[in-house]
Design an enzyme around this catalytic site. Sequence first.
Site, PDB file in Angstrom:
ATOM      1  N   LYS A 104       0.646  -0.798  -0.189  1.00  0.00           N
ATOM      2  CA  LYS A 104      -0.313  -0.104   0.122  1.00  0.00           C
ATOM      3  C   LYS A 104       1.492   1.806   0.213  1.00  0.00           C
ATOM      4  O   LYS A 104       1.769   1.225   0.534  1.00  0.00           O
ATOM      5  CB  LYS A 104      -0.864  -0.344   1.461  1.00  0.00           C
ATOM      6  CG  LYS A 104      -1.613  -0.655   1.726  1.00  0.00           C
ATOM      7  CD  LYS A 104      -3.062  -0.877   2.755  1.00  0.00           C
ATOM      8  CE  LYS A 104      -3.978  -2.376   2.027  1.00  0.00           C
ATOM      9  NZ  LYS A 104      -5.285  -1.878   3.508  1.00  0.00           N
ATOM     10  N   ASN A 144      -2.508   0.481   6.652  1.00  0.00           N
ATOM     11  CA  ASN A 144      -1.250  -0.874   7.446  1.00  0.00           C
ATOM     12  C   ASN A 144      -0.574  -1.592   6.349  1.00  0.00           C
ATOM     13  O   ASN A 144      -0.396  -3.182   6.682  1.00  0.00           O
ATOM     14  CB  ASN A 144      -2.444  -1.577   8.026  1.00  0.00           C
ATOM     15  CG  ASN A 144      -3.523  -2.255   7.129  1.00  0.00           C
ATOM     16  OD1 ASN A 144      -3.647  -1.712   5.870  1.00  0.00           O
ATOM     17  ND2 ASN A 144      -4.894  -2.804   7.427  1.00  0.00           N
ATOM     18  N   HIS A 166      -2.273  -5.687   1.782  1.00  0.00           N
ATOM     19  CA  HIS A 166      -3.564  -5.867   1.303  1.00  0.00           C
ATOM     20  C   HIS A 166      -3.344  -7.312   0.753  1.00  0.00           C
ATOM     21  O   HIS A 166      -2.678  -7.541  -0.054  1.00  0.00           O
ATOM     22  CB  HIS A 166      -4.185  -5.374  -0.006  1.00  0.00           C
ATOM     23  CG  HIS A 166      -5.504  -6.511  -0.090  1.00  0.00           C
ATOM     24  ND1 HIS A 166      -7.293  -6.404   0.497  1.00  0.00           N
ATOM     25  CD2 HIS A 166      -5.866  -7.088  -1.008  1.00  0.00           C
ATOM     26  CE1 HIS A 166      -7.728  -6.987  -0.219  1.00  0.00           C
ATOM     27  NE2 HIS A 166      -6.967  -7.717  -1.139  1.00  0.00           N
ATOM     28  N   GLU A 208      -9.585 -11.014  -7.417  1.00  0.00           N
ATOM     29  CA  GLU A 208      -9.155  -9.388  -7.087  1.00  0.00           C
ATOM     30  C   GLU A 208      -7.672  -9.591  -8.444  1.00  0.00           C
ATOM     31  O   GLU A 208      -7.485  -9.279  -8.654  1.00  0.00           O
ATOM     32  CB  GLU A 208      -8.367  -9.708  -5.487  1.00  0.00           C
ATOM     33  CG  GLU A 208      -9.242  -9.289  -4.765  1.00  0.00           C
ATOM     34  CD  GLU A 208      -9.059  -9.088  -3.367  1.00  0.00           C
ATOM     35  OE1 GLU A 208      -8.069 -10.204  -2.950  1.00  0.00           O
ATOM     36  OE2 GLU A 208      -9.696  -9.072  -2.340  1.00  0.00           O
ATOM     37  N   TYR A 236     -12.438  -2.071  -3.743  1.00  0.00           N
ATOM     38  CA  TYR A 236     -12.625  -2.180  -2.765  1.00  0.00           C
ATOM     39  C   TYR A 236     -14.387  -1.630  -2.723  1.00  0.00           C
ATOM     40  O   TYR A 236     -14.928  -1.518  -1.231  1.00  0.00           O
ATOM     41  CB  TYR A 236     -12.040  -0.571  -1.221  1.00  0.00           C
ATOM     42  CG  TYR A 236     -10.499  -0.872  -1.280  1.00  0.00           C
ATOM     43  CD1 TYR A 236     -11.138  -2.160   0.116  1.00  0.00           C
ATOM     44  CD2 TYR A 236      -9.602  -0.452  -1.174  1.00  0.00           C
ATOM     45  CE1 TYR A 236      -9.500  -2.969   0.761  1.00  0.00           C
ATOM     46  CE2 TYR A 236      -8.795  -0.773  -0.927  1.00  0.00           C
ATOM     47  CZ  TYR A 236      -8.231  -1.795   0.103  1.00  0.00           C
ATOM     48  OH  TYR A 236      -7.078  -2.137   0.568  1.00  0.00           O
TER      49      TYR A 236
HETATM   50  P1  GDP Z   1      -7.548  -6.521   5.832  1.00  0.00           P
HETATM   51  O1  GDP Z   1      -8.549  -8.082   5.243  1.00  0.00           O
HETATM   52  O2  GDP Z   1      -7.036  -7.251   6.967  1.00  0.00           O
HETATM   53  O3  GDP Z   1      -7.273  -5.477   5.321  1.00  0.00           O
HETATM   54  O4  GDP Z   1      -8.811  -5.841   6.390  1.00  0.00           O
HETATM   55  P2  GDP Z   1     -11.140  -5.230   6.327  1.00  0.00           P
HETATM   56  O5  GDP Z   1     -10.390  -5.618   4.734  1.00  0.00           O
HETATM   57  O6  GDP Z   1     -11.453  -5.725   7.188  1.00  0.00           O
HETATM   58  O7  GDP Z   1     -10.677  -4.191   5.406  1.00  0.00           O
HETATM   59  C1  GDP Z   1      -9.420  -2.856   4.482  1.00  0.00           C
HETATM   60  C2  GDP Z   1      -8.405  -2.208   4.810  1.00  0.00           C
HETATM   61  O8  GDP Z   1      -9.644  -1.267   5.029  1.00  0.00           O
HETATM   62  C3  GDP Z   1      -7.900  -2.364   5.593  1.00  0.00           C
HETATM   63  O9  GDP Z   1      -7.055  -2.595   5.457  1.00  0.00           O
HETATM   64  C4  GDP Z   1      -7.478  -1.162   6.000  1.00  0.00           C
HETATM   65  O10 GDP Z   1      -6.490  -0.568   4.988  1.00  0.00           O
HETATM   66  C5  GDP Z   1      -8.873  -0.414   6.043  1.00  0.00           C
HETATM   67  N1  GDP Z   1     -10.060  -0.752   7.286  1.00  0.00           N
HETATM   68  C6  GDP Z   1     -10.275  -1.627   8.015  1.00  0.00           C
HETATM   69  N2  GDP Z   1     -10.616  -1.150   8.756  1.00  0.00           N
HETATM   70  C7  GDP Z   1     -10.780   0.220   9.285  1.00  0.00           C
HETATM   71  C8  GDP Z   1     -11.382   0.993  10.461  1.00  0.00           C
HETATM   72  O11 GDP Z   1     -11.294   0.789  11.013  1.00  0.00           O
HETATM   73  N3  GDP Z   1     -11.113   2.742   9.930  1.00  0.00           N
HETATM   74  C9  GDP Z   1     -10.125   3.298   9.523  1.00  0.00           C
HETATM   75  N4  GDP Z   1      -9.519   4.440   8.453  1.00  0.00           N
HETATM   76  N5  GDP Z   1      -9.896   1.865   8.137  1.00  0.00           N
HETATM   77  C10 GDP Z   1      -9.904   0.457   8.319  1.00  0.00           C
END
Ligand code: GDP
Length: 140
Positions: free
Chosen positions: A11, A114, A117, A128, A51
């Site tokens: 990222k 973070n 992905h 994807e 997304y």
């Molecule tokens: P992943 O599968 O671990 O990447 O997590 P998710 O699919 O739940 O979320 C997708 C991405 O959205 C995450 O990797 C973060 O970059 C972002 N994200 C997830 N949860 C949060 C949150 O609570 N706040 C914010 N600002 N970003 C989030």
Amino acid sequence: MATERTFSIIKPDATARNLTGKIAAKLEDAGLRIVASKRVHWNEAQAKKFYEVHAERPFYNDLVSFMTSGPIVLQVLEGENAIAKNREVMGATNPEEAAAGTIRKEFAENIERNSVHGSDSAENAQIEIDLNFTADEIVG
Ligand code: GDP
């Protein structure tokens, strides 16, 4: 255990800090082979499409802004149990909850920025990969 392919993104927070190589090394050290890789800069439409499953989440607009804020590295990873293995080496979404030695524990700035992905299921991995690579770009 079957050989699988999964989809990975390094990222913008990580490319900005010049961590591409360090993250790729962690993936390779975990036994994952990078069989496709390209550095791109997504526009808003591309990030929104990728997304769209999160469109109703409160962080969606921030996530789209973040993912278009700089270059990213799209990768296809191949290996035994690649989907779960990649999730394991990535660590928890929130770096505060990520296990020691994981990419997010070592490199992530916060729950949004973070660093990586990784696909969360075989079905999403296929979707994807197909969205981001043509068959002839995968040369592993
Ligand atoms: P992943 O599968 O671990 O990447 O997590 P998710 O699919 O739940 O979320 C997708 C991405 O959205 C995450 O990797 C973060 O970059 C972002 N994200 C997830 N949860 C949060 C949150 O609570 N706040 C914010 N600002 N970003 C989030």
